[in-house]
Design a protein around this motif. Structure first.
Motif, PDB file in Angstrom:
ATOM      1  N   LEU B 628      43.148  28.282  41.000  1.00 36.24           N
ATOM      2  CA  LEU B 628      43.973  29.464  41.328  1.00 36.24           C
ATOM      3  C   LEU B 628      44.513  29.385  42.756  1.00 36.24           C
ATOM      4  O   LEU B 628      45.526  29.995  43.080  1.00 36.24           O
ATOM      5  CB  LEU B 628      43.162  30.743  41.157  1.00 36.24           C
ATOM      6  CG  LEU B 628      43.083  31.334  39.755  1.00 36.24           C
ATOM      7  CD1 LEU B 628      42.240  32.596  39.771  1.00 36.24           C
ATOM      8  CD2 LEU B 628      44.456  31.640  39.190  1.00 36.24           C
ATOM      9  N   ALA B 640      46.425  30.413  36.145  1.00 36.65           N
ATOM     10  CA  ALA B 640      46.382  31.841  35.798  1.00 36.65           C
ATOM     11  C   ALA B 640      46.622  32.023  34.300  1.00 36.65           C
ATOM     12  O   ALA B 640      45.976  32.857  33.645  1.00 36.65           O
ATOM     13  CB  ALA B 640      47.431  32.594  36.603  1.00 36.65           C
ATOM     14  N   ILE B 658      39.399  37.458  40.721  1.00 35.95           N
ATOM     15  CA  ILE B 658      40.766  37.536  40.165  1.00 35.95           C
ATOM     16  C   ILE B 658      41.561  38.611  40.921  1.00 35.95           C
ATOM     17  O   ILE B 658      42.736  38.414  41.242  1.00 35.95           O
ATOM     18  CB  ILE B 658      40.717  37.834  38.644  1.00 35.95           C
ATOM     19  CG1 ILE B 658      40.008  36.682  37.914  1.00 35.95           C
ATOM     20  CG2 ILE B 658      42.115  38.029  38.079  1.00 35.95           C
ATOM     21  CD1 ILE B 658      39.703  36.942  36.444  1.00 35.95           C
ATOM     22  N   LYS B 661      42.752  37.301  44.086  1.00 34.13           N
ATOM     23  CA  LYS B 661      43.915  36.421  43.873  1.00 34.13           C
ATOM     24  C   LYS B 661      45.192  37.264  43.748  1.00 34.13           C
ATOM     25  O   LYS B 661      46.229  36.929  44.307  1.00 34.13           O
ATOM     26  CB  LYS B 661      43.703  35.575  42.603  1.00 34.13           C
ATOM     27  CG  LYS B 661      44.844  34.636  42.283  1.00 34.13           C
ATOM     28  CD  LYS B 661      45.036  33.586  43.366  1.00 34.13           C
ATOM     29  CE  LYS B 661      46.364  32.905  43.280  1.00 34.13           C
ATOM     30  NZ  LYS B 661      46.663  32.059  44.425  1.00 34.13           N
ATOM     31  N   CYS B 674      46.892  37.221  35.673  1.00 33.80           N
ATOM     32  CA  CYS B 674      45.609  37.718  36.186  1.00 33.80           C
ATOM     33  C   CYS B 674      45.302  39.102  35.629  1.00 33.80           C
ATOM     34  O   CYS B 674      44.159  39.407  35.268  1.00 33.80           O
ATOM     35  CB  CYS B 674      45.613  37.767  37.712  1.00 33.80           C
ATOM     36  SG  CYS B 674      45.514  36.146  38.461  1.00 33.80           S
ATOM     37  N   SER B 677      44.174  38.855  32.177  1.00 34.66           N
ATOM     38  CA  SER B 677      42.794  38.401  32.176  1.00 34.66           C
ATOM     39  C   SER B 677      41.832  39.565  32.468  1.00 34.66           C
ATOM     40  O   SER B 677      40.811  39.726  31.782  1.00 34.66           O
ATOM     41  CB  SER B 677      42.716  37.292  33.222  1.00 34.66           C
ATOM     42  OG  SER B 677      41.450  37.029  33.582  1.00 34.66           O
TER      43      SER B 677
END
Lengths: 144, 932
Positions: B628, B640, B658, B661, B674, B677
């Protein structure tokens, strides 16, 4: 001439250079905002000094862009677009648009165009690249 | 004095000059038309006779019907301004000629021309004037000042009556028509003056309709057919015309009975002129009342009780009148009937109609007005004449029935009004939030079928792009029945087309369907293309349908694609192998994969990540997470994407990483993957962090954030409520929380609404007050930056309130309301205000109304103080201290900057505090300020 359904409009937009990178959901959302106008051969779409509030996409037919003295500036065909410049410079139309043959045009209002650009900045970039095609320096007068 | 006048007339400061121009214009042309109409009818009766009046009415009706068609056509090719200007121009010429002809002794036919022209002139001027006005006013303006313009129109009538009564003998017909000519010329000048000095309201929606195209009339009818509101409004308009004529007939019949000369006594002498004199007096009083009502009260009533209630007044008045009339007949009842026609209909109903038109589709506004003013008047006259011929003895019962229909149509109009306003607003919105399937849901079954046919037609297109888009569309519809047809089309595609189709199937919900696997097999067996073979093998490998033996040799290939196929096959193959062979294969695959990921080349890493995305395990996620932060953006995006594919509830421990990020990147794709996710992880304890990260999100990122959190369910409600209430958090974050609550727990949000809204309203007024006063208080300081920060804070607070009210009022699309309120186009803005009014509590709406309307700031402050609000007396230093504690980074930065710039108080100490408590840009800036 048959008008396009929502999905046909979306499929058509995918072929227009401005929208070629957009996904289906985006295209349908934009297609929903497109009005359709059918023009006869030699019918004027707009004239010089008309107030500009929308841009046009040619779905079927051909359109000639003419200057004030009726000299041909450019001939446009399917998937080409025109009438966008005056939306950004807030000036009146500086050229005429006349149908060379019967045409189906999709139109997009200024308000909607701005909203779409806000959501998809890639359209603004595509427009910029079109504007800069014929310009090596933007302070120079038109080169073509 | 000016302030008093503004308040008395309901005109906002700065609006006076323009309003005066429209008032002058209305007086000029109504004065002129009224003189022409009065003189022409009296001259007609004198020179031709009343017996010929019906003939003139029939001709007038027919000409007006033709003119209304012409009017619709003209609206297509020119602006309402040009139409009005040309109507005035023609009127001036016509009445100028009449004036000259009247000097001599004209023939009999001339009186027909004069009478018909005057009637037509009045009808066309009324219609074109209101269409012209709507170019300059939005709905909110109209609610305040259309009543005044209507009053100005009646004032023209009063002037004309006075002039004719006092000077008819002295001036004569020719001179009076000369005055009509002069007034028309003055109207022309005033119209030109308005065009040059008053800015038009930008309205590109209507231009779309009138811009061109030969199917214009067809699309008008289609629009009518689709708009229930327009249909009911037009029906109501026709009923009004019918009731107008019926009531006129009924009160004249009653007057005839009451003022019968046979009943004349010495005390109460009745002559043939008594009705005329009595009616004249009644109309004069009513006209005066109309002016007062229009000037001072109509706008206020509408604002106080709302248009939706105002539209019920005329039908209730008529219904009560006819109910009483059906029981007994008296002079008083007849007088009320005159009031109903000359007062209620002209002042209340006409103004109501002008406002109600605004809720019809934008493209029908002009047409509706023409239908009402030029078409239905003669048609109504004709129909009621027919009714009255057959039902003369039952005129009261006919009136009662019509008033009942009037009441019913008004109630239905009232019902459709708010939805129609919101629908108009939506016309301006581009619905990016809708997926293709949502669009399909909005369509009728017939339309859905048509669309399906269009998609299948597109599959036969010459363009590969269109074909693929058609497949994508069909797959998005998730209709399994379409699959066989889709597959048969795919067989005929080119190699590239087949590859793209495979990619689309791979992402679809039908990816594992046997029919598709069969198709892939067919592709494999029939193709000689290496590329297509690779893609087919990859497709099968991902589903464990390749045998390891067949692809083992690919591991040594220099082609990355083939190596990927081999690794995936070794990992995923469903082939029946001895356990030790399967374990060995997996070990080999893991080693090969690690090797791929260790390469420097980003393409190899991307292939590695693609393979990882096929394996749902904690180990894969750990490996993906490492990429990432890779230096290549392409790799980051791929990582990602892989993460979004493999995340699930058991991988919650990666959620914080995450989110970090998301905070660190500005790339749209990475953020969306992301967020996807995080949605799959569905850890409710991360809600606050996700929302805090969403402050700088793009619209599509914010939409996805709201979707994933709302899908987490009711367990997020307490944290979301606390976020909405927490004034130390950024407004955008609170708005998102409110929007999610609107979807998942509306009652809880509504229960906590009032406290939050009251605080925010005070905050908005606070920002606005100091934005307008701080520079005046400290003229020696350059406080333009502070002013900007305060205005931004004000706007942000107002937006927050609108969002909150929108969500709590169950307005499906509160983004649309906020966008419309920010629109340069005044019409959507006024419609947004109208929607707010319909959807929120009156107490709250009265508080926020000044904030969202185009009022001068001073008036807003005055309004707030009148509602019991107050403004604190703060020095510059106090104000900056307040901003330091704001949730907005902009406020804090400006406060730090200005404190340092003007060396205010303990500025160094407060900067040190900022360094301790803040991170990010403000932390750095505070440090720079201390160093400088």
């Amino acid at each position: 001439m048959k008008q396009l359904s929502l999905i046909e409009k979306a499929f058509f937009l995918k072929k227009v250079s401005l929208f070629e990178d957009l996904d289906l959901d985006m295209l349908v959302a934009i297609a929903d905002k497109m009005n359709q106008d059918i023009y006869d051969k030699n019918e004027s779409i707009f004239e010089v000094n008309h107030k500009a509030v929308r841009m046009y996409f040619i779905a079927h037919g051909e359109v000639d862009l003419l200057d004030e003295q009726n000299n041909l500036i450019y001939s446009l065909k399917n998937t080409d677009f025109f009438g966008d410049e005056a939306l950004f410079n807030e000036k009146e139309r500086t050229y005429r648009a006349v149908c060379k043959k019967e045409a189906l045009l999709l139109t997009l209002s200024k308000t909607n165009l701005i909203t779409i650009i806000t959501e998809c900045p890639s359209i603004a970039t595509a427009l910029l690249s079109q504007y800069t095609l014929n310009k090596s320096c933007r302070y120079k007068k038109n080169e073509n | 004095m000016a302030r008093l006048l503004h308040r008395a007339f309901g005109i906002y400061p700065g609006e006076g000059k323009n309003a005066l121009r429209f008032i002058r214009l209305a007086i000029f042309w109504s004065f002129a038309s009224s003189i022409a109409e009065t003189l022409s009818i009296s001259l007609f009766i004198e020179k031709v006779g009343a017996n010929y009046l019906p003939i003139s009415y029939v001709i007038t009706s027919l000409v007006l019907i033709a003119i209304s068609c012409l009017f619709i056509y003209l609206l297509r090719i020119t602006t309402p301004h040009n139409i009005f200007y040309k109507v005035l121009y023609l009127s001036a010429i016509t009445f100028g000629i009449f004036s000259l002809v009247l000097i001599g002794n004209p023939p009999k036919w001339f009186w027909f021309v004069l009478q018909i022209s005057s009637r037509i002139n009045l009808a066309v001027l009324v219609c074109s004037y209101w269409t012209f006005l709507s170019q300059y006013h939005d709905l909110q303006d109209a609610k305040r000042i259309y009543g005044i313009y209507n009053a100005a129109y009646f004032l023209g009538y009063v002037f004309s009556g006075t002039l004719i009564n006092l000077f008819f003998e002295t001036l004569g017909n020719a001179s009076l028509f000369g005055i009509v000519f002069i007034l028309m010329v003055l109207s022309l000048f005033e119209t030109k003056n308005i065009k040059n000095k008053v800015p038009c309201i930008e309205d590109d929606a209507s231009e779309g309709f009138f811009s061109g195209g030969k199917k214009i009339l067809l699309s008008t009818f289609r629009l009518f057919y689709k708009s229930r509101y327009a249909i009911i409004l037009v029906t109501m308009s026709l009923v009004i015309q019918l009731i107008r004529t019926t009531t006129e007939f009924s009160y004249m019949k009653t007057f005839e009975k009451i003022f019968d000369p046979a009943l004349s006594t010495v005390d109460h002498p009745i002559t043939q002129n008594t009705i005329c004199e009595f009616l004249g007096k009644c109309k004069a009083y009513i006209a005066a009342a109309n002016i007062v009502l229009g000037m001072f009260f109509y706008g206020r009533f509408v604002r106080r009780i709302g248009l939706a209630n105002m539209i019920l007044i005329p039908p209730i008045f008529f219904f009560t009148l006819y109910t009483e009339w059906s029981i007994y007949t008296s002079l008083m009842v007849a007088i009320f009937a005159v009031i109903a026609v000359e007062g209620i209909l002209y002042t209340v109903e006409d103004n109501n109609f002008n406002l109600l038109i605004n809720a019809a589709p934008f493209k029908l506004h002009g047409v509706l007005r023409i239908i009402n003013d030029s078409f239905f008047e003669p048609v109504g006259m004709l129909f009621s004449a027919i009714f009255l011929v057959f039902l003369q003895a039952y005129n009261i019962w006919l009136g009662l029935a019509l008033s009942l229909v009037f009441l019913i149509t008004s109630i239905i109009t009232r019902h459709f009004y708010p939805t129609s306003i919101l629908k108009n607003l939506k016309e301006n919105a581009v619905h990016f939030e809708r997926k293709f399937t949502d669009w399909m849901k909005h369509l009728s079954k017939k339309e859905q079928k048509e669309i399906q046919e269009d998609i299948f037609d597109a599959l036969k297109s010459d363009s590969e792009t269109t074909k693929l888009l058609a497949i994508e569309t069909l797959l998005a519809s998730k209709n399994e029945k379409l699959l066989p047809s889709l597959l048969s089309h795919a067989e005929s595609f080119s190699i590239d087309g087949k590859i793209s189709t495979l990619k689309l199937f791979d992402q679809s919900s039908f990816a594992d369907q046997p029919k598709i696997i069969e198709m892939v097999d067919n592709f494999l067996n029939s193709t000689t293309s290496e590329d297509l073979t690779k893609w087919c093998n990859l497709y099968l490998a991902k589903r464990g349908l390749l045998h390891p033996e067949k692809v083992m040799h690919y591991l040594d290939s220099s082609d990355l694609f083939l190596r990927a196929i081999a690794i995936i096959t070794l990992k995923q193959s469903k082939a029946k192998l001895p356990p030790e062979t399967a374990a060995l294969n997996k070990t080999i695959a893991a080693k090969e994969l690690d090797l791929l990921l260790k390469f420097e080349d980003e393409n190899e890493i991307c292939i590695g990540l693609t393979i990882l995305s096929e394996i749902e395990s904690t180990e894969s996620i750990e490996k993906i997470m490492n990429f990432l932060d890779h230096r290549s953006l392409k790799v980051q995006i791929k990582a990602a994407e892989a993460l979004a594919r493999v995340s699930n509830k058991s991988t919650a421990r990666f959620a914080r990483e995450i989110i970090e990020k998301i905070n660190d990147t500005s790339d749209n794709k990475i953020r969306l993957f992301c967020l996807e996710s995080l949605g799959k992880i569905a850890d409710s304890s991360t809600v606050k962090d996700i929302l805090l990260a969403s402050i700088f999100f793009r619209p599509n990122e914010r939409r996805l954030t709201e979707t994933i959190i709302s899908e987490m369910g009711l367990k997020t409600v307490p944290i979301l409520i606390s976020i909405v209430k927490d004034t130390s958090l950024h407004d955008r974050c609170r708005v998102s929380a409110a929007k999610i609550l609107g979807r998942t727990a509306l009652p809880q949000l509504q229960a906590n609404l009032n406290d939050v809204i009251d605080k925010e309203i005070s905050r908005a007024y606070f920002y606005l007050y100091f934005a307008h006063n701080i520079e005046k208080k400290y003229p020696d300081y350059d406080l333009s930056l502070l002013k900007n920060a305060l205005l931004t804070g004000y706007q942000s607070a107002v937006d927050f309130i609108i969002y909150l009210l929108g969500v709590a009022g169950s307005i499906e699309d509160c983004d649309l309301i906020v966008h419309s309120l920010h629109s340069k186009n005044a019409k959507p803005r006024s419609h947004a205000i109208e929607t707010m009014e319909k959807n929120c509590e009156n107490r709250i709406f009265r508080k926020i109304q000044p904030l969202i309307e185009d009022l001068p700031s001073e008036s807003k402050f005055e309004y707030y103080v009148n509602l019991g609000g107050s403004f604190p007396e703060l020095s510059l230093s106090d104000l900056l201290k307040t901003l330091e504690t704001s949730a907005s980074l902009f406020d804090k930065t400006i406060a730090a900057h200005l404190k340092a710039k003007f060396r205010i108080g303990d500025w160094k100490e407060s900067l040190r505090q900022q360094i301790k408590t803040c991170d990010g840009p403000l932390h750095h800036y505070a440090y720079e300020l201390l160093e400088s």
